[in-house]
Design an enzyme around this catalytic site. Structure first.
Site, PDB file in Angstrom:
ATOM      1  N   PHE A 139       1.244  -1.214  -0.236  1.00  0.00           N
ATOM      2  CA  PHE A 139      -0.232  -0.278  -0.132  1.00  0.00           C
ATOM      3  C   PHE A 139       1.037   1.099   0.284  1.00  0.00           C
ATOM      4  O   PHE A 139       2.084   0.785   0.841  1.00  0.00           O
ATOM      5  CB  PHE A 139      -0.761  -0.388   0.934  1.00  0.00           C
ATOM      6  CG  PHE A 139      -2.312   1.264   1.164  1.00  0.00           C
ATOM      7  CD1 PHE A 139      -3.120   0.952   0.662  1.00  0.00           C
ATOM      8  CD2 PHE A 139      -1.307   2.746   1.717  1.00  0.00           C
ATOM      9  CE1 PHE A 139      -4.596   2.153   0.750  1.00  0.00           C
ATOM     10  CE2 PHE A 139      -2.471   3.056   1.995  1.00  0.00           C
ATOM     11  CZ  PHE A 139      -3.902   3.147   1.188  1.00  0.00           C
ATOM     12  N   ASP A 224       9.069   2.025   1.108  1.00  0.00           N
ATOM     13  CA  ASP A 224       7.620   3.114   1.923  1.00  0.00           C
ATOM     14  C   ASP A 224       7.566   2.453   3.633  1.00  0.00           C
ATOM     15  O   ASP A 224       7.414   1.558   3.593  1.00  0.00           O
ATOM     16  CB  ASP A 224       6.828   2.227   1.248  1.00  0.00           C
ATOM     17  CG  ASP A 224       6.277   3.432   1.927  1.00  0.00           C
ATOM     18  OD1 ASP A 224       5.520   4.092   2.903  1.00  0.00           O
ATOM     19  OD2 ASP A 224       4.977   3.355   1.402  1.00  0.00           O
ATOM     20  N   LYS A 253       3.377   9.401   8.369  1.00  0.00           N
ATOM     21  CA  LYS A 253       2.440   9.288   9.670  1.00  0.00           C
ATOM     22  C   LYS A 253       2.668   9.684  10.882  1.00  0.00           C
ATOM     23  O   LYS A 253       2.105  11.292  10.674  1.00  0.00           O
ATOM     24  CB  LYS A 253       1.947   7.122   9.873  1.00  0.00           C
ATOM     25  CG  LYS A 253       0.948   7.104   7.928  1.00  0.00           C
ATOM     26  CD  LYS A 253      -0.338   6.166   8.525  1.00  0.00           C
ATOM     27  CE  LYS A 253      -1.365   6.304   7.033  1.00  0.00           C
ATOM     28  NZ  LYS A 253      -0.901   4.721   6.889  1.00  0.00           N
TER      29      LYS A 253
HETATM   30  C1  LIG Z   1      -0.793   4.701   4.719  1.00  0.00           C
HETATM   31  C2  LIG Z   1      -0.158   4.701   4.566  1.00  0.00           C
HETATM   32  C3  LIG Z   1       0.545   5.823   2.787  1.00  0.00           C
HETATM   33  C4  LIG Z   1      -0.705   7.130   2.644  1.00  0.00           C
HETATM   34  O1  LIG Z   1      -0.458   7.470   2.801  1.00  0.00           O
HETATM   35  P1  LIG Z   1      -0.720   9.300   2.980  1.00  0.00           P
HETATM   36  O2  LIG Z   1      -0.993  10.104   4.040  1.00  0.00           O
HETATM   37  O3  LIG Z   1      -1.943   8.687   3.912  1.00  0.00           O
HETATM   38  O4  LIG Z   1      -1.307   9.668   2.077  1.00  0.00           O
HETATM   39  C5  LIG Z   1       2.085   5.329   2.492  1.00  0.00           C
HETATM   40  N1  LIG Z   1       2.985   3.794   2.373  1.00  0.00           N
HETATM   41  C6  LIG Z   1       1.953   3.029   3.547  1.00  0.00           C
HETATM   42  C7  LIG Z   1       2.975   2.055   3.304  1.00  0.00           C
HETATM   43  C8  LIG Z   1       1.170   3.746   4.801  1.00  0.00           C
HETATM   44  O5  LIG Z   1       0.086   2.498   5.137  1.00  0.00           O
END
Ligand SMILES: *Cc1c(COP(=O)(O)O)cnc(C)c1O
Length: 398
Positions: A139, A224, A253
């Protein structure tokens, strides 16, 4: 306004793109939040990870208050001390010679990484490479580029045409990695521990293979760390135990203690791929957000905090394993690392989540069947045990 009145107003005025929990939150402190009726909840998933410091961490609140009276925002053409210091500290944590780009969210950080990797391949190297190899159930966010990188086809439905140039391989599949990473690849984008995908971890051997394959192709290896980073798993970056050194890392986050932030850390040699005018974010790295992030980092990156996360993570893991032993028909496995803990059920988790809330515990469910706990760092053994007791009863009720 009562819980019910707030909910009714949402029904009338707010776009219904989220499933909505029927309580309106008005106040928070540490691991606790209060709804409009004054009822208190133990929050084991604050901000779905963004609240890792807990609600209204005093150091963050103090920093925000002080900075708010001095300078809130300036355009990024003007340097300011907060951004300089935050970039320096993040790179020191990543232990590489690099540069940082600041934006406002995880999706934006993924977009920046995708654009940088393509431009590096196409302009700096003069190749036709454009493909980004990503992971099934990975994600990366909801904007079109980040969504195309996201490995859940259900999320793409209805948004055609999706941007081209993304390819998804199964997590920890060595053969798939060898065949996917080739002459079209400009980058590999991967989470060391999958968040939304259900808390599955990439194996260190697989990550090392990705490193070798990307190096062979001259492609970037990008981690990520939006959900698993900032100390969540017990090391500041979730990829650290693998010993793999990435070319770029995205963070977001919890980095600014609950304020919107995103960051792309990239090795200096690739950084020139985004020269003046090639990319930007109006609000990225503002004085206010950087002040909050510096205060947040004081806590999140401290060795004492990381040790606490490992200790409490182990406690949580033992507790969840005990729940699995007590409910073998319902619980399939315990997943995650540190204060990123998931209980994979054999059935959809929505009922368990609701029974927990009724009993005063906030958790959530990802990937339909995985009960997700992302406790704040400040949650102590007492709070964690209380969460486990409520969770136990909620499983019984199913
Ligand atoms: C939540 C999340 C995102 C997206 O972050 P947003 O601030 O909601 O755009 C990207 N990568 C990972 C692994 C996430 O958990």
């Amino acid at each position: 306004m009562t819980n019910r009145a707030v909910l009714a107003a949402y029904g009338k005025y707010v776009l219904a793109n989220y499933p909505r929990v029927p309580i309106a939150l008005v106040r928070g402190r540490g691991a606790w939040v209060w709804d409009a009726a004054g009822r208190r909840y133990l929050d084991m998933v604050p901000g779905i990870g963004a609240g890792f410091l807990g609600h209204c961490h005093p150091a963050v609140v103090r920093a925000v208050r002080a900075q708010a009276g001095r300078l809130l925002h300036v355009q990024n053409h003007f340097p300011h001390p907060g951004q300089a210091e935050l970039a320096r500290r993040l790179l020191r944590l990543a232990r590489f010679d690099g540069r940082v780009f600041f934006c406002n969210s995880g999706a934006e950080a993924a977009e920046a990484a995708i654009k940088l990797a393509r431009r590096w391949a196409q302009v700096e190297r003069g190749t036709k490479r454009f493909e980004i190899v990503c992971v099934r159930d990975g994600f990366h966010g909801r904007t079109l580029g980040a969504l195309a990188a996201t490995g859940t086809p259900a999320f793409w439905k209805g948004f055609a045409p999706m941007p081209r140039g993304f390819r998804h391989i199964p997590l920890n599949d060595m053969r798939a990695a060898v065949s996917a990473i080739g002459p079209r690849t400009c980058a590999v984008l991967v989470e060391a521990v999958q968040g939304e995908g259900g808390f599955r971890a990439a194996s260190p051997a697989w990550l090392r293979a990705l490193r070798l394959l990307t190096r062979r192709e001259g492609a970037l290896l990008i981690f990520d760390e939006v959900q698993a980073g900032c100390g969540r798993t017990g090391t500041f970056f979730a990829y650290e135990p693998s010993g793999v050194a990435p070319d770029a890392v995205t963070l977001a986050k919890p980095l600014a203690g609950g304020l919107p932030v995103g960051a792309l850390l990239v090795r200096a040699r690739f950084a020139r791929a985004l020269p003046p005018g090639s990319h930007g974010a109006t609000f990225g790295g503002s004085p206010l957000v950087c002040a909050a992030a510096l205060a947040a980092l004081d806590v999140l990156a401290a060795p004492r905090t990381l040790a606490r996360i490992r200790r409490h993570g182990a406690l949580l893991r033992r507790g969840l394993e005990a729940l699995r032993a007590r409910h073998p028909a319902l619980v399939e496995e315990v997943r995650g690392r540190g204060l990123m803990a998931g209980l994979a059920l054999r059935v959809p988790g929505a009922g368990v989540v609701e029974r927990c809330r009724t009993a005063g515990l906030l958790v959530n469910c990802t990937h339909r069947t995985v009960i997700r706990l992302l406790p704040p760092v400040g949650a102590g053994p007492r709070e964690l045990r209380r969460a486990l007791v409520i969770l136990d009863r909620a499983l019984e009720g199913g």
